[in-house]
Design an enzyme around this catalytic site. Structure first.
Site, PDB file in Angstrom:
ATOM      1  N   TYR A   8      35.722  10.046  53.413  1.00  0.00           N
ATOM      2  CA  TYR A   8      35.904   9.299  54.663  1.00  0.00           C
ATOM      3  C   TYR A   8      36.516   7.922  54.428  1.00  0.00           C
ATOM      4  O   TYR A   8      37.564   7.608  54.987  1.00  0.00           O
ATOM      5  CB  TYR A   8      34.583   9.242  55.451  1.00  0.00           C
ATOM      6  CG  TYR A   8      34.399  10.497  56.270  1.00  0.00           C
ATOM      7  CD1 TYR A   8      34.233  11.730  55.660  1.00  0.00           C
ATOM      8  CD2 TYR A   8      34.455  10.479  57.657  1.00  0.00           C
ATOM      9  CE1 TYR A   8      34.108  12.897  56.390  1.00  0.00           C
ATOM     10  CE2 TYR A   8      34.330  11.647  58.394  1.00  0.00           C
ATOM     11  CZ  TYR A   8      34.155  12.846  57.755  1.00  0.00           C
ATOM     12  OH  TYR A   8      34.046  13.998  58.487  1.00  0.00           O
TER      13      TYR A   8
ATOM     14  N   HIS B 218      39.746  16.069  62.964  1.00  0.00           N
ATOM     15  CA  HIS B 218      39.165  15.217  64.025  1.00  0.00           C
ATOM     16  C   HIS B 218      40.195  14.254  64.612  1.00  0.00           C
ATOM     17  O   HIS B 218      39.882  13.102  64.936  1.00  0.00           O
ATOM     18  CB  HIS B 218      37.958  14.426  63.499  1.00  0.00           C
ATOM     19  CG  HIS B 218      36.818  15.306  63.093  1.00  0.00           C
ATOM     20  ND1 HIS B 218      35.908  15.823  63.984  1.00  0.00           N
ATOM     21  CD2 HIS B 218      36.447  15.794  61.880  1.00  0.00           C
ATOM     22  CE1 HIS B 218      35.030  16.567  63.335  1.00  0.00           C
ATOM     23  NE2 HIS B 218      35.340  16.577  62.067  1.00  0.00           N
TER      24      HIS B 218
ATOM     25  N   ASN C  45      28.295  16.483  63.785  1.00  0.00           N
ATOM     26  CA  ASN C  45      29.023  17.443  64.622  1.00  0.00           C
ATOM     27  C   ASN C  45      28.107  17.901  65.754  1.00  0.00           C
ATOM     28  O   ASN C  45      26.916  17.587  65.754  1.00  0.00           O
ATOM     29  CB  ASN C  45      29.433  18.675  63.788  1.00  0.00           C
ATOM     30  CG  ASN C  45      30.727  18.452  63.013  1.00  0.00           C
ATOM     31  OD1 ASN C  45      31.552  17.637  63.389  1.00  0.00           O
ATOM     32  ND2 ASN C  45      30.882  19.182  61.935  1.00  0.00           N
TER      33      ASN C  45
END
Ligand code: NDP
Length: 487
Positions: free
Chosen positions: A339, A56, A129
């Site tokens: 993350y 990303h 997504n």
């Protein structure tokens, strides 16, 4: 003449007398070490980049508003959903997955669809997504999957063989592969695509009842997509096509909107539902769990600075205010760690205090110090707990209801007995003739450079999803379907 407002200074605030000519011994040089301003400029320039995201990396972002339009307060005690009409500021970042920072926006790739809701009880990050499912269901395979989509270790080039080798050996990817190569595989713009939580999350209410939930964000601009040929042409003309479109639309006052919807499953249903509701490669069919509208999200303000606000935006699926929770989805469980871990590595341990990430509600905790502690570091407040000096304390009213889990610790074969074909076949069967032709054409083009053995293995999966699907790809590649069946 300058006044104080536009007088250039060094980082230390010292006024600069000349920003055009280096300090040299004589007009021809050499340059003197004591040209502090030159040293500062060069040194800062060398450090301008933070590591790009492993996935990303290329993105676009904007601020906006979320407005609650449907009452789900019986499912969740989250304050943001306490009444219809409530609004909340949001920040959204869209992205491609595999390409690097400078890559083309129009690549065939899923799109990240990450929304930060700055709620009054802390940030809620919906890190989704534009596809409702994913390629793998066990996080142990995630880095292998991404490696296969990135660059060949020897040549440094993207490689179709790596991609199809992995996919053909990982049948759980078939549903997402079918989505990716369908007509919806390349959105025309970021405004014309849906978003999905993909994962199952949970909601819980004041009574301590838990519900499983999937989030959907349906574009109100309508779905619009690019064909492979259109995408290739645009990539040659404007690498930043999607970023430019979003920025320009918002500047013009054409604010894109999405309808936020949920599918809700009572906690107990998960034990008996025919599909594992925590399997990231599966959707919940709408006829079983219909969509319920809960809100509308609008993007209406561009960031003032790309690096500060879009590059430093840090989303994490674990940011869940009271009334919301995670689920046993194995991929989600791993993302809860990966993350924030990536943010600590990429932009530093104090990433949550950066302006774009900072909650709009008060923050009280005992984390201290660390690199780039750019605020007051909680001043003189105590840095341990318990303490006798009025430091923040927990509040049991915010405890999530207990979740019953059971089972022997083991490495369970996630492929054993799992149906990877029905839902991929359902997707194929809902397409019209033109969409089927596009899907098969896109797959044939992508599979052409790949060794025959891998082509055959992959067609076998398409065939099991739907015989016509397998036959179509086989025909396009000049392979006798009987050879596939025999394999
Ligand atoms: P439904 O007929 O109720 O729903 C079909 C869904 O497919 C709609 O959400 C529709 O989105 C979406 N869709 C239509 N064309 C495409 C395409 N070319 N590529 C991707 N998505 C498309 O059926 P089910 O709920 O039983 O699902 C059937 C299949 O639809 C699933 O196996 C899955 O592949 C796909 N799907 C299902 C979703 C779900 O949450 N149930 C979500 C998205 C896809 P829209 O309404 O925006 O046109």
């Amino acid at each position: 003449m300058t006044d104080k407002r536009n007088r250039m200074t060094t980082a230390a605030g010292v006024p600069v007398g000349d920003n055009q000519n280096s300090l040299t011994a004589g007009p021809r040089g050499p340059v003197l070490m004591q040209d502090y301003q030159l040293m500062e400029k060069m040194a800062h320039f060398n450090r301008e980049r933070v590591p790009e995201r492993v996935v990303h990396a290329k993105g676009a972002g904007a601020y906006g508003t979320f407005k609650v339009t449907g009452d789900i307060s019986r499912y969740t005690r989250a304050k943001i959903f306490s009444k219809v009409g409530k609004t909340c500021e949001i920040f959204v970042r869209f992205s491609t997955v595999a390409g690097e920072l400078g890559s083309a926006d129009t690549a065939r790739d899923p799109r990240g669809f990450a929304v930060k809701f700055y709620t009054e009880e802390g940030n809620w990050d919906m890190v989704g997504n534009n596809t409702p499912v994913f390629f793998v269901r066990d996080p142990l395979k995630f880095s292998d999957f991404i490696h296969s989509q990135k660059r060949d270790p020897r040549t440094g080039m993207r490689d179709n063989t790596m991609q199809w080798d992995f996919w053909s050996l990982s049948p759980e990817s078939l549903h997402q592969v079918t989505t990716l190569f369908s007509d919806r595989g390349i959105p025309a713009t970021l405004r014309h695509m849906n978003g999905y939580s993909s994962h199952t999350y949970s909601l819980w209410n004041e009574a301590g009842e838990r519900y499983w939930v999937k989030w959907h964000f349906k574009t109100m601009q309508g779905i619009k997509c690019l064909t492979s040929d259109e995408a290739t042409r645009i990539a040659g003309e404007d690498l930043d096509h999607h970023r430019r479109d979003l920025f320009t639309a918002i500047e013009k006052g054409e604010f894109p909107k999405w309808r936020a919807m949920v599918q809700i499953m009572p906690e107990k249903d998960a034990e008996t539902y025919a599909i594992n509701p925590f399997d990231l490669t599966k959707v919940w069919p709408h006829k079983d769990y219909p969509l319920i509208e809960v809100g509308v999200m609008e993007l209406n303000r561009n960031p003032e600075n790309y690096f500060a606000e879009v590059e430093q935006a840090a989303f994490e699926p674990g940011n869940l205010p009271p009334g919301m929770g995670a689920s046993p989805d194995k991929m989600l469980q791993a993302r809860l760690l990966s993350y924030p871990d990536a943010h600590r590595y990429r932009i530093g341990v104090n990433y949550a205090a950066l302006p774009v990430n900072k909650p709009r509600c008060p923050v009280h905790h005992y984390h201290r110090d660390g690199q780039t502690r750019f605020d007051g570091n909680f001043g003189r407040a105590p840095n341990y707990q318990p303490n006798s000096f009025g430091g923040p304390v927990e509040d049991a009213r915010y405890k999530e209801p207990p979740l019953k889990i059971s089972g022997d610790a083991d490495r369970y074969d996630h492929r054993a007995g799992n149906d990877d074909y029905t839902q991929a076949g359902n997707l194929y069967r809902l397409m019209n003739a033109d969409q089927k032709a596009q899907l098969i054409g896109n797959l044939v083009d992508a599979l052409k450079p790949v060794p025959r053995e891998i082509q055959v293995r992959q067609i076998h999966h398409f065939y099991q999803a739907d015989p016509a699907y397998g036959e179509g790809v086989a025909r396009g590649l000049g392979i006798d379907i009987n050879r596939v069946k025999a394999a």
